[in-house]
Motif scaffolding. Structure first.
Motif, PDB file in Angstrom:
ATOM      1  N   LYS A  30       0.835  -1.194   0.000  1.00 47.08           N
ATOM      2  CA  LYS A  30       0.000   0.000   0.000  1.00 47.08           C
ATOM      3  C   LYS A  30       0.870   1.244   0.000  1.00 47.08           C
ATOM      4  CE  LYS A  30      -3.967   2.190   2.158  1.00 47.08           C
ATOM      5  NZ  LYS A  30      -5.050   2.070   3.136  1.00 47.08           N
ATOM      6  N   LEU A  31       0.662   2.093  -0.987  1.00 48.47           N
ATOM      7  CA  LEU A  31       1.437   3.309  -1.132  1.00 48.47           C
ATOM      8  C   LEU A  31       0.616   4.507  -0.694  1.00 48.47           C
ATOM      9  CD1 LEU A  31       2.806   2.704  -4.753  1.00 48.47           C
ATOM     10  CD2 LEU A  31       4.037   2.296  -2.612  1.00 48.47           C
ATOM     11  N   LYS A  32       1.321   5.550  -0.279  1.00 47.64           N
ATOM     12  CA  LYS A  32       0.674   6.843  -0.088  1.00 47.64           C
ATOM     13  C   LYS A  32       1.097   7.733  -1.251  1.00 47.64           C
ATOM     14  CE  LYS A  32       0.137  10.928   2.794  1.00 47.64           C
ATOM     15  NZ  LYS A  32       0.575  11.679   3.998  1.00 47.64           N
ATOM     16  N   ILE A  33       0.112   8.281  -1.943  1.00 46.87           N
ATOM     17  CA  ILE A  33       0.356   9.050  -3.160  1.00 46.87           C
ATOM     18  C   ILE A  33      -0.201  10.450  -2.983  1.00 46.87           C
ATOM     19  CG2 ILE A  33      -0.081   9.178  -5.637  1.00 46.87           C
ATOM     20  CD1 ILE A  33      -0.405   6.080  -5.546  1.00 46.87           C
ATOM     21  N   GLY A  71       9.980  -1.517  -7.139  1.00 42.90           N
ATOM     22  CA  GLY A  71      10.025  -0.211  -6.498  1.00 42.90           C
ATOM     23  C   GLY A  71       9.325   0.878  -7.290  1.00 42.90           C
ATOM     24  N   VAL A  72       9.015   1.952  -6.568  1.00 43.20           N
ATOM     25  CA  VAL A  72       8.273   3.071  -7.140  1.00 43.20           C
ATOM     26  C   VAL A  72       9.022   3.701  -8.311  1.00 43.20           C
ATOM     27  CG1 VAL A  72       7.503   5.436  -6.679  1.00 43.20           C
ATOM     28  CG2 VAL A  72       6.942   3.601  -5.060  1.00 43.20           C
ATOM     29  N   GLU A  73      10.293   3.955  -8.142  1.00 39.66           N
ATOM     30  CA  GLU A  73      11.036   4.659  -9.177  1.00 39.66           C
ATOM     31  C   GLU A  73      11.101   3.846 -10.472  1.00 39.66           C
ATOM     32  OE1 GLU A  73      14.647   6.656  -8.038  1.00 39.66           O
ATOM     33  OE2 GLU A  73      13.992   6.746  -5.948  1.00 39.66           O
ATOM     34  N   THR A  84      13.787  11.873  -0.439  1.00 39.82           N
ATOM     35  CA  THR A  84      14.764  11.075   0.294  1.00 39.82           C
ATOM     36  C   THR A  84      14.874   9.731  -0.421  1.00 39.82           C
ATOM     37  OG1 THR A  84      13.138  10.054   1.766  1.00 39.82           O
ATOM     38  CG2 THR A  84      14.035  12.198   2.447  1.00 39.82           C
ATOM     39  N   ALA A  85      15.586   8.813   0.161  1.00 41.23           N
ATOM     40  CA  ALA A  85      15.767   7.501  -0.480  1.00 41.23           C
ATOM     41  C   ALA A  85      14.449   6.753  -0.612  1.00 41.23           C
ATOM     42  CB  ALA A  85      16.766   6.664   0.308  1.00 41.23           C
ATOM     43  N   ASP A  86      13.508   6.982   0.310  1.00 43.74           N
ATOM     44  CA  ASP A  86      12.280   6.184   0.285  1.00 43.74           C
ATOM     45  C   ASP A  86      10.998   6.997   0.408  1.00 43.74           C
ATOM     46  OD1 ASP A  86      12.531   6.976   2.894  1.00 43.74           O
ATOM     47  OD2 ASP A  86      12.654   4.958   3.739  1.00 43.74           O
ATOM     48  N   SER A  87      11.060   8.321   0.210  1.00 42.64           N
ATOM     49  CA  SER A  87       9.843   9.130   0.265  1.00 42.64           C
ATOM     50  C   SER A  87      10.064  10.445  -0.480  1.00 42.64           C
ATOM     51  CB  SER A  87       9.439   9.414   1.719  1.00 42.64           C
ATOM     52  OG  SER A  87      10.363  10.290   2.336  1.00 42.64           O
ATOM     53  N   VAL A  88       8.982  11.183  -0.626  1.00 40.69           N
ATOM     54  CA  VAL A  88       9.051  12.510  -1.239  1.00 40.69           C
ATOM     55  C   VAL A  88       8.052  13.408  -0.512  1.00 40.69           C
ATOM     56  CG1 VAL A  88       7.409  11.814  -3.056  1.00 40.69           C
ATOM     57  CG2 VAL A  88       8.864  13.812  -3.400  1.00 40.69           C
ATOM     58  N   GLY A 125       2.526  26.640   4.243  1.00 39.93           N
ATOM     59  CA  GLY A 125       3.294  25.973   5.281  1.00 39.93           C
ATOM     60  C   GLY A 125       3.006  24.492   5.439  1.00 39.93           C
ATOM     61  N   HIS A 126       1.954  24.015   4.809  1.00 37.20           N
ATOM     62  CA  HIS A 126       1.630  22.590   4.907  1.00 37.20           C
ATOM     63  C   HIS A 126       2.680  21.757   4.161  1.00 37.20           C
ATOM     64  CE1 HIS A 126      -0.978  19.094   5.397  1.00 37.20           C
ATOM     65  NE2 HIS A 126      -0.797  18.808   4.123  1.00 37.20           N
ATOM     66  N   GLN A 127       2.900  20.532   4.646  1.00 32.02           N
ATOM     67  CA  GLN A 127       3.765  19.579   3.973  1.00 32.02           C
ATOM     68  C   GLN A 127       3.010  18.257   3.831  1.00 32.02           C
ATOM     69  OE1 GLN A 127       7.548  19.140   5.993  1.00 32.02           O
ATOM     70  NE2 GLN A 127       7.768  21.357   6.307  1.00 32.02           N
ATOM     71  N   ALA A 128       3.233  17.578   2.717  1.00 30.96           N
ATOM     72  CA  ALA A 128       2.601  16.271   2.494  1.00 30.96           C
ATOM     73  C   ALA A 128       3.673  15.298   2.023  1.00 30.96           C
ATOM     74  CB  ALA A 128       1.490  16.379   1.452  1.00 30.96           C
ATOM     75  N   THR A 129       3.868  14.235   2.791  1.00 30.93           N
ATOM     76  CA  THR A 129       4.895  13.241   2.481  1.00 30.93           C
ATOM     77  C   THR A 129       4.241  11.949   2.022  1.00 30.93           C
ATOM     78  OG1 THR A 129       6.423  14.197   4.077  1.00 30.93           O
ATOM     79  CG2 THR A 129       6.846  11.927   3.404  1.00 30.93           C
ATOM     80  N   GLY A 130       4.771  11.381   0.952  1.00 35.12           N
ATOM     81  CA  GLY A 130       4.242  10.123   0.443  1.00 35.12           C
ATOM     82  C   GLY A 130       5.322   9.318  -0.240  1.00 35.12           C
ATOM     83  N   ASP A 131       4.896   8.214  -0.852  1.00 32.78           N
ATOM     84  CA  ASP A 131       5.834   7.375  -1.601  1.00 32.78           C
ATOM     85  C   ASP A 131       6.108   7.942  -2.986  1.00 32.78           C
ATOM     86  OD1 ASP A 131       6.175   4.895   0.188  1.00 32.78           O
ATOM     87  OD2 ASP A 131       3.990   5.189   0.136  1.00 32.78           O
TER      88      ASP A 131
END
Length: 386
Positions: free
Chosen positions: A3-6, A319-321, A132-136, A143-149
């Motif tokens: 399950k990914l977060k997009i 992998g995602v990439e 990063t190596a495993d997220s973006v 000011g909001h940030q959203a991190t996912g795969d």
């Protein structure tokens, strides 16, 4: 893949279709858009069969059939009304396996929002991403940030994230014409209710296309300098001048349109560009391949993007990439070809070379209707759902 977060940036046709497709695949999806309220850009869209097939695949076939127009044939006419060509679309529909559905953009957007079902976070202007190596992570002006795969940049022709992916500025290119478009009540004095009628002459077009709700989606194209002033209160006077002497239905259309409900885009396209993906960030729709609307493929290509992206995310375990690179390889060939073809057609239609445009008018008067439907079907059948 697990399950990914997009994170999806942009809630237009491409972003919403991607959100639906990826949510149906079991992924967690968040959609953000910079606008403060949901308002469609433009009045209508000619959704050809390849786009409709994506919606069918996502279970939205009955909904699009309900809001789409019944377009059974096309007519090309001279500016004074003489018929150049009449094209029965039923052979095309049987060849490709699906009828097209011209549709009001508001109806389409409402349908997609309901199908997505989740919250679309508005008033979120994305200003950048960091990987990063495993997220973006996507960063927003508030000011909001959203991190996912992964991040899907479906933020349109003026995409902020295209520069990140391309690692260079890509400026939209002016296509040479301005387009007035809107909706009017369907009326036989304008056009038959099941027919797309296009008047052509002097590098200009006037078009009436049936959409749901017993309406026509109209557009009027005029080659003009892109800096031409934009004043809704003078739209009708300008259009009367641009289309002076054209057929009576064109005059009636100009009289009936509400200038304050008319969109007036200055037509641009993007690309072709040679990168749709960087790391965990993928461009989708107009951010990657905004096309001149002269083939009716802009929304369709965004929908195809969404389906192909979902397929590679679901079918690879490398992998995602890796999945995104597979998406890029397939879509860059298909969508860039459409960008090139649509630009060439825009130039042909709008008098960039008057001799070429006159040859097109002559061709319309003599070519078999099957040549037109074969050309349309070739574009449709080159997509992922044949």
């Amino acid at each position: 893949m697990d399950k990914l977060k997009i994170v999806v940036i942009g809630a237009g046709i491409g972003g919403l279709t991607a959100g639906i497709a990826l949510k149906q695949a079991g992924y967690e999806v968040e959609i953000y858009d910079r606008i403060k309220e949901m308002r469609p850009v433009g009045a209508g869209i000619s959704l050809w069969s390849n786009g409709v097939k994506v919606l069918n695949y996502l279970g939205l076939g009955p909904q699009i059939a309900q809001i789409g127009g019944q377009m059974n044939r096309m007519e090309y006419r001279t500016k004074t009304g003489e018929r150049l060509n009449e094209i029965d679309l039923m052979p095309l529909i049987y060849k490709v396996g699906q009828r097209p559905y011209p549709v009001a953009r508001r109806d389409l957007q409402t349908m997609l929002l309901e199908a997505f079902g989740g919250e679309v976070k508005l008033d979120h202007q994305c200003v950048g991403v960091e990987e990063t190596a495993d997220s973006v992570t996507a960063f927003f002006e508030n000011g909001h940030q959203a991190t996912g795969d992964l991040v899907i940049a479906a933020d349109g022709i003026r995409s902020i994230l295209r520069t990140y992916v391309s690692e260079q500025e890509v400026t939209p290119t002016y296509a040479g014409y301005i387009n007035w478009n809107g909706l009017v009540a369907a009326d036989e004095t304008l056009a038959p209710k099941d027919c797309w009628v296009i008047y052509v002459g002097d590098g200009k077009r006037a078009s009436l296309m049936p959409v749901g709700g017993d309406r026509f989606y109209f557009f009027l194209d005029v080659p003009l300098p892109k800096e031409t002033p934009d004043h809704p209160e003078t739209y009708q006077a300008e259009l009367r001048e641009h289309f002076r002497g054209w057929a009576m239905p064109v005059q009636v259309l100009i009289d009936r349109l509400n200038p304050y409900e008319v969109a007036r885009p200055v037509i641009h396209d993007v690309g072709p560009i040679d990168r749709y993906v960087r790391g965990r960030v993928a461009l989708l729709g107009d951010s990657a391949h905004a096309t001149c609307p002269d083939m009716g493929q802009g929304g369709c290509q965004a929908m195809e993007d969404a389906l192909v992206l979902r397929r590679y995310l679901m079918t690879t375990n490398l992998g995602v990439e890796y999945a995104l690179k597979r998406y890029e390889t397939e879509r860059i060939e298909r969508a860039n070809a459409v960008v090139r073809k649509a630009r060439k057609r825009a130039e042909q239609i709008h008098g960039k070379d008057p001799e070429v445009t006159q040859q097109w008018y002559d061709q319309l008067a003599s070519e078999p209707p099957s040549d037109v439907t074969d050309a349309i079907s070739n574009v449709i059948l080159a997509g992922p759902l044949r």
